[in-house]
Design an enzyme around this catalytic site. Sequence first.
Site, PDB file in Angstrom:
ATOM      1  N   ASN A 291     -22.737  22.813  14.155  1.00 25.64           N
ATOM      2  CA  ASN A 291     -23.881  23.726  14.181  1.00 25.64           C
ATOM      3  C   ASN A 291     -25.141  22.870  14.059  1.00 25.64           C
ATOM      4  O   ASN A 291     -25.471  22.397  12.974  1.00 25.64           O
ATOM      5  CB  ASN A 291     -23.753  24.706  13.004  1.00 25.64           C
ATOM      6  CG  ASN A 291     -24.998  25.559  12.817  1.00 25.64           C
ATOM      7  OD1 ASN A 291     -25.864  25.614  13.681  1.00 25.64           O
ATOM      8  ND2 ASN A 291     -25.082  26.234  11.668  1.00 25.64           N
ATOM      9  N   TRP A 292     -25.808  22.672  15.177  1.00 28.84           N
ATOM     10  CA  TRP A 292     -26.971  21.772  15.176  1.00 28.84           C
ATOM     11  C   TRP A 292     -28.203  22.397  14.541  1.00 28.84           C
ATOM     12  O   TRP A 292     -29.208  21.722  14.331  1.00 28.84           O
ATOM     13  CB  TRP A 292     -27.309  21.346  16.611  1.00 28.84           C
ATOM     14  CG  TRP A 292     -26.279  20.443  17.217  1.00 28.84           C
ATOM     15  CD1 TRP A 292     -25.197  19.868  16.576  1.00 28.84           C
ATOM     16  CD2 TRP A 292     -26.216  20.000  18.578  1.00 28.84           C
ATOM     17  NE1 TRP A 292     -24.482  19.103  17.461  1.00 28.84           N
ATOM     18  CE2 TRP A 292     -25.083  19.164  18.702  1.00 28.84           C
ATOM     19  CE3 TRP A 292     -27.014  20.224  19.707  1.00 28.84           C
ATOM     20  CZ2 TRP A 292     -24.728  18.551  19.911  1.00 28.84           C
ATOM     21  CZ3 TRP A 292     -26.659  19.620  20.901  1.00 28.84           C
ATOM     22  CH2 TRP A 292     -25.529  18.787  21.000  1.00 28.84           C
ATOM     23  N   LYS A 293     -28.176  23.682  14.293  1.00 27.80           N
ATOM     24  CA  LYS A 293     -29.337  24.384  13.737  1.00 27.80           C
ATOM     25  C   LYS A 293     -30.568  24.098  14.607  1.00 27.80           C
ATOM     26  O   LYS A 293     -30.415  23.963  15.817  1.00 27.80           O
ATOM     27  CB  LYS A 293     -29.547  23.996  12.266  1.00 27.80           C
ATOM     28  CG  LYS A 293     -28.242  24.168  11.480  1.00 27.80           C
ATOM     29  CD  LYS A 293     -28.388  24.068   9.998  1.00 27.80           C
ATOM     30  CE  LYS A 293     -27.015  24.276   9.361  1.00 27.80           C
ATOM     31  NZ  LYS A 293     -27.044  24.187   7.912  1.00 27.80           N
TER      32      LYS A 293
ATOM     33  N   HIS B 229     -24.938  33.666   9.682  1.00 25.85           N
ATOM     34  CA  HIS B 229     -25.088  32.420   8.924  1.00 25.85           C
ATOM     35  C   HIS B 229     -25.992  32.686   7.723  1.00 25.85           C
ATOM     36  O   HIS B 229     -26.958  33.458   7.820  1.00 25.85           O
ATOM     37  CB  HIS B 229     -25.699  31.334   9.818  1.00 25.85           C
ATOM     38  CG  HIS B 229     -25.637  29.985   9.173  1.00 25.85           C
ATOM     39  ND1 HIS B 229     -26.517  29.613   8.187  1.00 25.85           N
ATOM     40  CD2 HIS B 229     -24.773  28.958   9.328  1.00 25.85           C
ATOM     41  CE1 HIS B 229     -26.201  28.380   7.776  1.00 25.85           C
ATOM     42  NE2 HIS B 229     -25.152  27.971   8.452  1.00 25.85           N
TER      43      HIS B 229
ATOM     44  N   GLU C  53     -28.303  31.095   6.388  1.00 23.33           N
ATOM     45  CA  GLU C  53     -29.727  30.820   6.598  1.00 23.33           C
ATOM     46  C   GLU C  53     -30.413  32.016   7.243  1.00 23.33           C
ATOM     47  O   GLU C  53     -31.580  32.299   6.981  1.00 23.33           O
ATOM     48  CB  GLU C  53     -29.899  29.547   7.443  1.00 23.33           C
ATOM     49  CG  GLU C  53     -29.626  28.309   6.595  1.00 23.33           C
ATOM     50  CD  GLU C  53     -29.118  27.102   7.367  1.00 23.33           C
ATOM     51  OE1 GLU C  53     -29.203  27.087   8.603  1.00 23.33           O
ATOM     52  OE2 GLU C  53     -28.619  26.174   6.706  1.00 23.33           O
TER      53      GLU C  53
ATOM     54  N   GLU D 138     -18.495  29.902   4.103  1.00 18.23           N
ATOM     55  CA  GLU D 138     -19.509  28.907   3.776  1.00 18.23           C
ATOM     56  C   GLU D 138     -20.216  29.294   2.482  1.00 18.23           C
ATOM     57  O   GLU D 138     -21.182  30.078   2.511  1.00 18.23           O
ATOM     58  CB  GLU D 138     -20.551  28.822   4.902  1.00 18.23           C
ATOM     59  CG  GLU D 138     -19.974  28.436   6.246  1.00 18.23           C
ATOM     60  CD  GLU D 138     -21.027  27.784   7.133  1.00 18.23           C
ATOM     61  OE1 GLU D 138     -20.797  26.650   7.545  1.00 18.23           O
ATOM     62  OE2 GLU D 138     -22.075  28.398   7.369  1.00 18.23           O
TER      63      GLU D 138
ATOM     64  N   GLY E  27     -25.729  22.144   3.202  1.00 17.41           N
ATOM     65  CA  GLY E  27     -26.838  21.198   3.274  1.00 17.41           C
ATOM     66  C   GLY E  27     -27.199  20.564   1.946  1.00 17.41           C
ATOM     67  O   GLY E  27     -28.253  19.947   1.820  1.00 17.41           O
TER      68      GLY E  27
ATOM     69  N   SER F  61     -21.342  21.055   3.647  1.00 20.22           N
ATOM     70  CA  SER F  61     -21.279  19.626   3.336  1.00 20.22           C
ATOM     71  C   SER F  61     -19.960  18.971   3.741  1.00 20.22           C
ATOM     72  O   SER F  61     -19.440  18.117   3.008  1.00 20.22           O
ATOM     73  CB  SER F  61     -21.603  19.387   1.861  1.00 20.22           C
ATOM     74  OG  SER F  61     -22.901  19.873   1.564  1.00 20.22           O
TER      75      SER F  61
ATOM     76  N   GLY G 152     -22.807  21.225   9.720  1.00 22.72           N
ATOM     77  CA  GLY G 152     -24.231  21.133  10.041  1.00 22.72           C
ATOM     78  C   GLY G 152     -24.665  19.676  10.133  1.00 22.72           C
ATOM     79  O   GLY G 152     -24.517  19.023  11.168  1.00 22.72           O
ATOM     80  N   GLY G 153     -25.171  19.146   9.037  1.00 26.84           N
ATOM     81  CA  GLY G 153     -25.752  17.799   8.998  1.00 26.84           C
ATOM     82  C   GLY G 153     -24.901  16.718   9.664  1.00 26.84           C
ATOM     83  O   GLY G 153     -25.405  15.922  10.468  1.00 26.84           O
TER      84      GLY G 153
HETATM   85  P1  PGA Z   1     -23.890  21.472   6.307  1.00 28.05           P
HETATM   86  O1  PGA Z   1     -24.132  22.895   7.037  1.00 28.05           O
HETATM   87  O2  PGA Z   1     -22.640  20.878   6.935  1.00 28.05           O
HETATM   88  O3  PGA Z   1     -25.121  20.670   6.644  1.00 28.05           O
HETATM   89  O4  PGA Z   1     -23.702  21.726   4.873  1.00 28.05           O
HETATM   90  C1  PGA Z   1     -23.061  23.750   7.302  1.00 28.05           C
HETATM   91  C2  PGA Z   1     -23.540  25.004   7.989  1.00 28.05           C
HETATM   92  O5  PGA Z   1     -24.639  25.475   7.676  1.00 28.05           O
HETATM   93  O6  PGA Z   1     -22.840  25.557   8.858  1.00 28.05           O
END
Ligand code: PGA
Length: 255
Positions: free
Chosen positions: A9-11, A95, A97, A166, A172, A212, A233-234
Amino acid sequence: MRIPIIAGNWKMHKTVAQSLEFVDEILPLTAEIKGVKVVLCPPFTALYSVGQRLQGTHIEMGAQDVFWADEGAYTGEISPPMLKDTGSKYAIVGHSERRHQLKETDEDVNQKVKSLLQAGLWPILCVGETLEQRQAGNARQVVKEQLEEGLKDVDTTGTDLVIAYEPVWAIGTGVNASSEDAQDMIGFIRQELAGKFSQEMAERVRILYGGSVKANNIEEFMSQPDIDGALIGGASLQAESLAEIARRAEGIVNG
Ligand code: PGA
Protein backbone atom coordinates in the site's frame (compact mmCIF):
# COMPACT_ATOMS: atom_id res chain seq x y z
CA MET A 1 -5.72 -23.79 -0.31
CA ARG A 2 -5.41 -20.05 0.24
CA ILE A 3 -2.59 -18.50 -1.78
CA PRO A 4 -1.09 -15.80 0.45
CA ILE A 5 -0.99 -12.18 -0.67
CA ILE A 6 1.84 -9.74 -0.11
CA ALA A 7 0.29 -6.36 -0.88
CA GLY A 8 2.09 -3.02 -0.95
CA ASN A 9 0.00 0.00 0.00
CA TRP A 10 1.98 2.97 -1.28
CA LYS A 11 -0.42 5.49 0.27
CA MET A 12 0.19 9.04 -1.03
CA HIS A 13 3.60 8.27 -2.51
CA LYS A 14 5.09 8.06 -6.00
CA THR A 15 4.56 9.90 -9.25
CA VAL A 16 3.79 7.96 -12.43
CA ALA A 17 7.49 7.87 -13.35
CA GLN A 18 8.49 6.65 -9.87
CA SER A 19 5.75 4.01 -9.93
CA LEU A 20 6.90 2.65 -13.28
CA GLU A 21 10.49 2.61 -12.13
CA PHE A 22 9.41 0.52 -9.13
CA VAL A 23 7.47 -1.90 -11.35
CA ASP A 24 10.45 -2.38 -13.66
CA GLU A 25 12.63 -3.12 -10.66
CA ILE A 26 10.31 -5.51 -8.81
CA LEU A 27 9.17 -7.62 -11.77
CA PRO A 28 12.48 -9.47 -12.24
CA LEU A 29 13.09 -9.63 -8.46
CA THR A 30 9.86 -11.58 -7.93
CA ALA A 31 9.67 -13.52 -11.20
CA GLU A 32 10.61 -16.85 -9.62
CA ILE A 33 8.30 -16.60 -6.62
CA LYS A 34 5.73 -19.38 -6.50
CA GLY A 35 2.78 -19.78 -4.19
CA VAL A 36 2.62 -16.13 -3.08
CA LYS A 37 0.72 -13.38 -4.89
CA VAL A 38 2.30 -9.92 -5.02
CA VAL A 39 -0.15 -7.01 -5.27
CA LEU A 40 0.73 -3.32 -5.71
CA CYS A 41 -1.63 -0.53 -4.64
CA PRO A 42 -0.40 2.72 -6.23
CA PRO A 43 -2.14 6.09 -5.91
CA PHE A 44 -5.07 6.68 -8.32
CA THR A 45 -2.94 8.82 -10.62
CA ALA A 46 -0.54 5.97 -11.37
CA LEU A 47 -3.08 3.12 -11.68
CA TYR A 48 -3.53 3.20 -15.42
CA SER A 49 0.18 3.35 -16.26
CA VAL A 50 1.08 0.69 -13.70
CA GLY A 51 -1.83 -1.46 -14.87
CA GLN A 52 -0.54 -1.29 -18.44
CA ARG A 53 2.98 -2.22 -17.35
CA LEU A 54 1.74 -5.16 -15.23
CA GLN A 55 -0.44 -6.65 -17.96
CA GLY A 56 0.44 -10.28 -18.54
CA THR A 57 2.88 -10.37 -15.61
CA HIS A 58 2.76 -12.26 -12.29
CA ILE A 59 1.97 -9.10 -10.26
CA GLU A 60 -1.58 -7.84 -9.65
CA MET A 61 -2.82 -4.36 -8.82
CA GLY A 62 -5.28 -2.74 -6.45
CA ALA A 63 -6.48 0.78 -5.69
CA GLN A 64 -6.33 2.35 -2.22
CA ASP A 65 -9.99 3.38 -2.11
CA VAL A 66 -13.11 3.64 -4.25
CA PHE A 67 -16.46 5.41 -4.25
CA TRP A 68 -19.67 3.38 -4.12
CA ALA A 69 -21.61 4.77 -7.09
CA ASP A 70 -20.89 3.67 -10.65
CA GLU A 71 -21.15 7.20 -12.02
CA GLY A 72 -22.83 10.51 -11.29
CA ALA A 73 -22.35 13.96 -9.82
CA TYR A 74 -19.67 13.07 -7.24
CA THR A 75 -16.86 15.52 -7.85
CA GLY A 76 -13.45 14.02 -7.22
CA GLU A 77 -14.59 10.44 -6.71
CA ILE A 78 -13.56 7.27 -8.57
CA SER A 79 -15.99 4.41 -9.25
CA PRO A 80 -15.50 0.63 -9.37
CA PRO A 81 -15.92 0.48 -13.19
CA MET A 82 -13.27 3.22 -13.51
CA LEU A 83 -10.89 1.17 -11.37
CA LYS A 84 -11.59 -1.89 -13.46
CA ASP A 85 -10.72 0.15 -16.49
CA THR A 86 -7.22 0.80 -15.12
CA GLY A 87 -6.52 -2.92 -14.73
CA SER A 88 -7.15 -2.99 -10.97
CA LYS A 89 -8.33 -6.25 -9.48
CA TYR A 90 -8.58 -5.13 -5.85
CA ALA A 91 -9.40 -2.02 -3.84
CA ILE A 92 -8.52 -1.35 -0.22
CA VAL A 93 -11.54 -0.13 1.76
CA GLY A 94 -11.87 1.10 5.31
CA HIS A 95 -8.18 1.75 5.88
CA SER A 96 -7.81 3.27 9.34
CA GLU A 97 -6.23 6.41 7.88
CA ARG A 98 -9.49 6.99 6.00
CA ARG A 99 -11.66 6.01 8.96
CA HIS A 100 -9.82 8.33 11.33
CA GLN A 101 -8.57 11.25 9.24
CA LEU A 102 -11.32 11.35 6.63
CA LYS A 103 -14.12 10.26 8.96
CA GLU A 104 -15.18 7.32 6.86
CA THR A 105 -17.94 5.36 8.58
CA ASP A 106 -18.76 1.64 8.63
CA GLU A 107 -21.73 2.48 6.44
CA ASP A 108 -19.48 4.07 3.79
CA VAL A 109 -17.22 1.05 3.97
CA ASN A 110 -20.18 -1.30 3.56
CA GLN A 111 -21.39 0.53 0.44
CA LYS A 112 -17.92 0.41 -1.04
CA VAL A 113 -17.59 -3.33 -0.39
CA LYS A 114 -20.92 -4.00 -2.07
CA SER A 115 -20.22 -1.85 -5.10
CA LEU A 116 -16.80 -3.44 -5.61
CA LEU A 117 -18.23 -6.95 -5.48
CA GLN A 118 -20.94 -5.96 -7.90
CA ALA A 119 -18.29 -4.75 -10.34
CA GLY A 120 -16.32 -7.98 -9.94
CA LEU A 121 -13.48 -6.36 -7.99
CA TRP A 122 -12.07 -7.76 -4.76
CA PRO A 123 -12.36 -5.57 -1.66
CA ILE A 124 -9.46 -5.63 0.78
CA LEU A 125 -11.48 -4.71 3.84
CA CYS A 126 -9.38 -3.25 6.66
CA VAL A 127 -10.39 -3.61 10.29
CA GLY A 128 -8.50 -2.92 13.50
CA GLU A 129 -8.66 -1.39 16.94
CA THR A 130 -6.92 1.66 18.39
CA LEU A 131 -4.48 1.40 21.29
CA GLU A 132 -7.07 2.86 23.63
CA GLN A 133 -9.62 0.25 22.58
CA ARG A 134 -7.10 -2.57 23.04
CA GLN A 135 -6.05 -1.31 26.46
CA ALA A 136 -9.69 -1.14 27.51
CA GLY A 137 -10.08 -4.80 26.52
CA ASN A 138 -12.41 -3.97 23.62
CA ALA A 139 -10.26 -5.04 20.66
CA ARG A 140 -12.36 -8.05 19.68
CA GLN A 141 -15.63 -6.19 20.07
CA VAL A 142 -14.41 -3.32 17.86
CA VAL A 143 -13.18 -5.66 15.13
CA LYS A 144 -16.36 -7.72 15.33
CA GLU A 145 -18.48 -4.60 14.80
CA GLN A 146 -16.34 -3.35 11.91
CA LEU A 147 -16.71 -6.76 10.27
CA GLU A 148 -20.43 -6.99 10.88
CA GLU A 149 -21.12 -3.46 9.64
CA GLY A 150 -18.65 -3.62 6.77
CA LEU A 151 -20.11 -6.89 5.49
CA LYS A 152 -23.75 -6.13 6.24
CA ASP A 153 -26.07 -7.60 3.58
CA VAL A 154 -23.09 -8.69 1.50
CA ASP A 155 -23.71 -11.77 -0.59
CA THR A 156 -20.45 -13.65 -0.59
CA THR A 157 -21.55 -16.59 -2.71
CA GLY A 158 -19.00 -17.07 -5.42
CA THR A 159 -17.34 -13.74 -4.69
CA ASP A 160 -13.93 -13.04 -3.38
CA LEU A 161 -12.94 -10.85 -0.56
CA VAL A 162 -9.77 -10.16 1.40
CA ILE A 163 -9.71 -8.93 4.99
CA ALA A 164 -6.76 -7.07 6.48
CA TYR A 165 -6.41 -6.92 10.25
CA GLU A 166 -4.47 -3.76 10.96
CA PRO A 167 -4.28 -2.65 14.59
CA VAL A 168 -4.17 1.15 14.34
CA TRP A 169 -1.36 1.44 16.89
CA ALA A 170 0.89 -0.74 14.71
CA ILE A 171 0.47 1.24 11.47
CA GLY A 172 3.52 3.27 10.54
CA THR A 173 4.81 3.18 14.10
CA GLY A 174 7.50 0.51 13.82
CA VAL A 175 5.70 -1.32 16.64
CA ASN A 176 4.17 -4.44 15.12
CA ALA A 177 1.63 -6.65 16.87
CA SER A 178 3.17 -9.90 18.11
CA SER A 179 2.49 -12.75 15.71
CA GLU A 180 0.56 -14.49 18.53
CA ASP A 181 -1.73 -11.50 19.03
CA ALA A 182 -2.23 -11.16 15.28
CA GLN A 183 -3.04 -14.87 14.98
CA ASP A 184 -5.42 -14.61 17.91
CA MET A 185 -7.42 -11.80 16.25
CA ILE A 186 -7.24 -13.26 12.76
CA GLY A 187 -8.40 -16.66 14.04
CA PHE A 188 -11.26 -14.83 15.73
CA ILE A 189 -12.14 -13.03 12.46
CA ARG A 190 -12.25 -16.35 10.62
CA GLN A 191 -14.50 -17.79 13.28
CA GLU A 192 -16.82 -14.78 12.98
CA LEU A 193 -16.96 -15.20 9.19
CA ALA A 194 -17.85 -18.87 9.62
CA GLY A 195 -20.69 -17.91 11.95
CA LYS A 196 -21.95 -15.03 9.80
CA PHE A 197 -21.55 -16.68 6.39
CA SER A 198 -20.34 -20.28 6.19
CA GLN A 199 -17.42 -22.50 7.08
CA GLU A 200 -16.61 -22.76 3.38
CA MET A 201 -16.49 -18.97 3.01
CA ALA A 202 -14.37 -18.55 6.17
CA GLU A 203 -11.84 -21.06 4.88
CA ARG A 204 -11.69 -19.44 1.46
CA VAL A 205 -11.17 -15.81 2.52
CA ARG A 206 -7.63 -14.59 2.88
CA ILE A 207 -6.96 -12.60 6.02
CA LEU A 208 -3.83 -10.46 6.03
CA TYR A 209 -1.98 -8.81 8.89
CA GLY A 210 -0.89 -5.18 8.50
CA GLY A 211 1.09 -2.83 10.72
CA SER A 212 4.88 -2.34 10.58
CA VAL A 213 5.53 -5.50 8.56
CA LYS A 214 9.12 -5.72 7.34
CA ALA A 215 11.47 -8.35 5.95
CA ASN A 216 12.64 -9.20 9.47
CA ASN A 217 9.20 -10.01 10.88
CA ILE A 218 7.20 -11.41 7.95
CA GLU A 219 8.29 -14.98 8.67
CA GLU A 220 6.78 -14.94 12.17
CA PHE A 221 3.44 -13.78 10.78
CA MET A 222 3.47 -16.21 7.87
CA SER A 223 4.15 -19.09 10.26
CA GLN A 224 0.78 -18.59 11.93
CA PRO A 225 -2.00 -20.87 10.66
CA ASP A 226 -4.62 -18.19 9.92
CA ILE A 227 -2.42 -15.38 8.58
CA ASP A 228 -2.52 -15.39 4.78
CA GLY A 229 -0.04 -12.64 4.02
CA ALA A 230 0.41 -8.95 4.75
CA LEU A 231 -0.63 -5.44 3.81
CA ILE A 232 2.52 -3.36 3.90
CA GLY A 233 2.93 0.41 3.90
CA GLY A 234 6.40 1.83 4.61
CA ALA A 235 8.36 -1.29 3.69
CA SER A 236 6.59 -1.55 0.33
CA LEU A 237 8.01 1.70 -1.05
CA GLN A 238 11.32 0.17 -2.15
CA ALA A 239 11.15 -2.64 -4.69
CA GLU A 240 14.01 -4.59 -3.07
CA SER A 241 12.33 -4.40 0.34
CA LEU A 242 8.92 -5.61 -0.91
CA ALA A 243 10.57 -8.34 -3.00
CA GLU A 244 12.52 -9.55 0.04
CA ILE A 245 9.30 -9.74 2.07
CA ALA A 246 7.65 -11.75 -0.73
CA ARG A 247 10.68 -14.08 -0.97
CA ARG A 248 10.65 -14.73 2.77
CA ALA A 249 6.90 -15.32 2.69
CA GLU A 250 7.47 -17.83 -0.10
CA GLY A 251 10.13 -19.53 2.03
CA ILE A 252 7.56 -20.19 4.76
CA VAL A 253 4.82 -21.25 2.32
CA ASN A 254 7.05 -23.69 0.47
CA GLY A 255 9.11 -24.38 3.59
P1 PGA B 1 2.89 0.22 7.66
O1 PGA B 1 1.42 0.49 7.04
O2 PGA B 1 3.38 -1.07 7.04
O3 PGA B 1 3.71 1.41 7.21
O4 PGA B 1 2.75 0.10 9.12
C1 PGA B 1 0.51 -0.55 6.89
C2 PGA B 1 -0.78 -0.05 6.28
O5 PGA B 1 -1.18 1.08 6.59
O6 PGA B 1 -1.43 -0.76 5.49
